[in-house]
Design an enzyme around this catalytic site. Sequence first.
Site, short mmCIF file in Angstrom:
data_model
loop_
_atom_site.label_atom_id
_atom_site.label_comp_id
_atom_site.label_asym_id
_atom_site.label_seq_id
_atom_site.Cartn_x
_atom_site.Cartn_y
_atom_site.Cartn_z
N PHE A 11 0.83 -1.21 0.00
CA PHE A 11 0.00 0.00 0.00
C PHE A 11 0.87 1.27 0.00
CE2 PHE A 11 -1.70 2.80 3.50
CZ PHE A 11 -2.44 3.63 2.67
N ILE A 12 1.75 1.40 0.98
CA ILE A 12 2.56 2.63 1.06
C ILE A 12 3.59 2.67 -0.08
CG2 ILE A 12 4.18 3.95 2.49
CD1 ILE A 12 2.74 2.84 4.97
N GLY A 36 1.56 -7.40 -0.28
CA GLY A 36 1.41 -6.47 -1.39
C GLY A 36 0.58 -7.13 -2.48
N LEU A 76 10.76 -1.07 2.82
CA LEU A 76 9.38 -1.15 3.33
C LEU A 76 8.92 -2.60 3.49
CD1 LEU A 76 7.90 1.42 0.77
CD2 LEU A 76 8.49 1.93 3.11
N ALA A 117 11.39 1.86 7.08
CA ALA A 117 10.02 2.14 7.54
C ALA A 117 9.80 1.36 8.82
CB ALA A 117 9.02 1.72 6.48
N TYR A 149 6.06 -8.07 17.05
CA TYR A 149 6.17 -7.13 15.93
C TYR A 149 6.97 -5.89 16.35
CZ TYR A 149 4.69 -3.84 12.29
OH TYR A 149 4.67 -2.90 11.29
N LYS A 153 10.71 -4.76 15.00
CA LYS A 153 10.97 -3.47 14.35
C LYS A 153 11.96 -2.63 15.16
CE LYS A 153 9.26 -2.37 10.89
NZ LYS A 153 9.57 -2.70 9.47
#
Length: 321
Positions: A11-12, A36, A76, A117, A149, A153
Amino acid sequence: MHYFLTGGAGFIGSHLAEALLAEGHSVHVLDDLSTGSIRNIEHLKGRPGFGYTIDTVFNEPLLAELADAADVVFHLAAAVGVFQIVESPVRTITTNIGGTELVLKQCAKKKKTVLLASTSEVYGKANKVPFTEDDDCVLGPSSKGRWSYACSKLIDEFLAISYWKERKLPTIVARLFNTVGPRQSGRYGMVLPRFVQQALSGGPITVFGDGQQSRCFGYVGDVVRALVRLTREPRAYGEVYNVGNDREITIEALARMIRDKVDPNVPIRYVPYDQAYETGFEDMRRRVPDLGKIRGLIDYRPTIDTEQIVESVIEHFRSAR
Ligand code: UDP
């Protein structure tokens, strides 16, 4: 300039690719289509300067070749969405940590600027409002899958910052707050597209918990503009920036807004967290970014509000139907 986007069919990523092409740059997308979709980049195929490869960042020779060819890399590619994270924690952890490790390693060979990201999820369940980049990250125990998660990150962030400190690889960390807009899928849990799709199908709209938890929704167009600008600021190297919108809305108010715009007769159903996700699931009540740091560096102003975003998402799903 030539840009390489891992996760560029997401999406991004697809909005970012579009914005860079519109500025006259060339873009190569690498995506394994795990979350995606080829549909996200369908309209970019055949545009001058656009290329894509369907594969994963774990194909190291390919990753090396694509990173070498680029001036700037946006990383990303990651496992995203709370549903996915709760259901497939092994995949989440290995994709996020292993993938970032490889991307940074390959970019370090020729010192390519890399934007990572990251996510506002790393602030965890801290009660502070708003969150500033130097705040403590308050994560729950390892028995609760959700926190894997944030933890994965956070390791990615440490790694990116360490590559800058130790090896002078220009890295930038963007902590994305809830980012929304057309093309976002509701399949992986994201609330706004889910509510819109539920409303368009006649409901019910499923509000988890009491609906008094709030979020700030940033428009994807504003977010990608900020990401691009960050990569052009050497002062951003080795730094972390919140990226998003600081206007807050409760999930219940969001549900009502969407219902009223689509069909006031659509029912809203309240679902306990334990049923929605897993037993003992922990949610955060509020999550508001302090945008002072990014505004001190680049001109960054969200251009559209939550109502307009909701309208654009409704329009997107209506035309897709
Ligand atoms: N949420 C909800 N109904 C849904 C999906 C999500 O009420 O069908 C809630 C979710 O529990 C959370 C908020 O909406 O409080 C935002 O969820 P999302 O997964 O979009 O993002 P995050 O939790 O990462 O902020």
